[in-house]
Enzyme design. Structure first.
Site, mmCIF file in Angstrom:
data_model
loop_
_atom_site.group_PDB
_atom_site.id
_atom_site.type_symbol
_atom_site.label_atom_id
_atom_site.label_comp_id
_atom_site.label_asym_id
_atom_site.label_seq_id
_atom_site.Cartn_x
_atom_site.Cartn_y
_atom_site.Cartn_z
ATOM 1 N N SER A 199 0.822 -1.208 0.000
ATOM 2 C CA SER A 199 0.000 0.000 0.000
ATOM 3 C C SER A 199 0.854 1.256 0.000
ATOM 4 C CB SER A 199 -0.914 0.018 1.239
ATOM 5 O OG SER A 199 -0.133 0.011 2.428
ATOM 6 N N HIS A 248 -3.636 -4.089 -5.222
ATOM 7 C CA HIS A 248 -3.791 -3.556 -3.875
ATOM 8 C C HIS A 248 -5.209 -3.766 -3.364
ATOM 9 C CE1 HIS A 248 -4.045 0.095 -1.012
ATOM 10 N NE2 HIS A 248 -3.605 -0.964 -0.361
ATOM 11 N N GLU A 303 -7.097 -1.896 -6.396
ATOM 12 C CA GLU A 303 -6.301 -1.080 -7.304
ATOM 13 C C GLU A 303 -5.325 -1.975 -8.077
ATOM 14 O OE1 GLU A 303 -6.003 3.222 -5.079
ATOM 15 O OE2 GLU A 303 -4.748 1.606 -4.311
ATOM 16 N N ASN A 311 -5.220 6.032 -1.342
ATOM 17 C CA ASN A 311 -4.408 6.574 -0.256
ATOM 18 C C ASN A 311 -3.746 7.894 -0.622
ATOM 19 O OD1 ASN A 311 -4.967 4.615 1.660
ATOM 20 N ND2 ASN A 311 -3.346 3.269 0.957
#
Length: 288
Positions: free
Chosen positions: A120, A141, A153, A191
């Site tokens: 991540s 991800h 992702e 993120n």
């Protein structure tokens, strides 16, 4: 790329166990690699606990649970992964550990077998450098908890082949998830947007803008979010967010990603959120 029937998962921690469940539920065989039997037993216990919770809530039948568990095999020797059609790495967020393991795995699986990382915070392009034939490498991800979170992702490293990315999108859809293809950048997509937002909230809370409860209430009711930002931080883990923020900052030198002083202090004090009962909203109403 050939059909994906057998998947190897590297690591049987919280994320690894969640990914194993998702893949096994799709009808595929899963082989999990861990360093020793103790870690294997801990991973199996986590997997069984999550599945048993589904049975108790009526989301899963006992025969279905047993069917999923029967598809999972465990090993401690990298050589036993040679027949995998896809490798998903989900070990600790340390680049040196990942690179070493990825190099060893890429040497035993097929030359074109796709290998992905669930990182991540680390650069997928950098990790690809450890893999033989890096065009078959990309990021995949998952979000925690992997069995419940729908988005995945698909991270395109500079080396990733377009056919590999397309195959990973198809695989992600086949396991019941919604793929989004993103470039390799610190934090990827979710993120990259989430870290500065949460950092800003921590800073404003530290500046006594409002109580933790009122901040969460305002965001939930004002923006329609299911969780307030401080509740979310407690759920994620303050140490996990601090690590992700620090990694993103080191990769960009963008001050928006820098972990706020209060976050660093809380992690240093062992206040990690829901995982140990002490956080912004967990254990007490207010940490100030």
């Amino acid at each position: 790329m050939s059909e994906i029937h057998t998947v190897a998962v590297l690591g049987f921690g919280t994320m690894g166990a969640g990914i194993v469940q998702v893949v096994a539920q799709s009808g595929r065989s899963v082989t999990v690699l861990e360093t020793d039997q103790e870690r294997i037993e801990a991973g199996l216990a986590h997997l069984r606990s999550f599945l048993d919770g589904g049975v108790r809530r009526g989301k899963l039948t006992e025969p279905r649970r047993d069917e999923i568990l029967a598809r999972v095999a465990t090993v401690t020797d990298v050589a036993e992964l040679a027949a995998a059609d896809l490798v998903i790495e989900a070990v600790t967020e340390r680049a040196d550990v990942k690179r070493d393991l990825l190099a060893r795995v890429s040497a035993v699986v097929g030359a074109d077998t796709p290998i992905v990382t669930n990182t991540s915070a680390l650069s997928v392009t950098d990790l690809a450098g450890a893999v033989r034939n890096p065009r078959r490498f990309a990021g995949l991800h998952f979000f925690n908890p992997a069995p419940l979170m729908k988005v995945v992702e698909v991270v395109r490293a500079l080396q990733s082949g377009p056919d590999v990315v397309a195959a990973l999108v198809a695989f992600t859809e086949s396991i019941g998830k919604d793929p989004v293809v993103v470039r390799d950048r610190p934090g990827f997509l979710v993120n990259h947007l989430l870290i500065p937002y949460l950092n800003d909230v921590i800073a404003e809370y530290d500046n006594e803008l409002a109580s933790a409860e009122d901040i969460d209430t305002a965001i939930k009711l004002g923006l329609g979010y299911r969780l307030g930002p401080l509740e979310l931080l407690d759920l994620i883990g303050l140490d996990v967010h601090e690590h992700a923020a620090r990694s993103a900052y080191e990769g960009t030198l963008d001050p928006h990603f820098a972990p706020p002083p209060l976050l660093r202090q809380m992690v240093a004090a062992g206040r990690l959120g829901a995982k140990n009962g002490q956080g912004f909203r967990t254990g007490k109403e207010d940490t100030q």
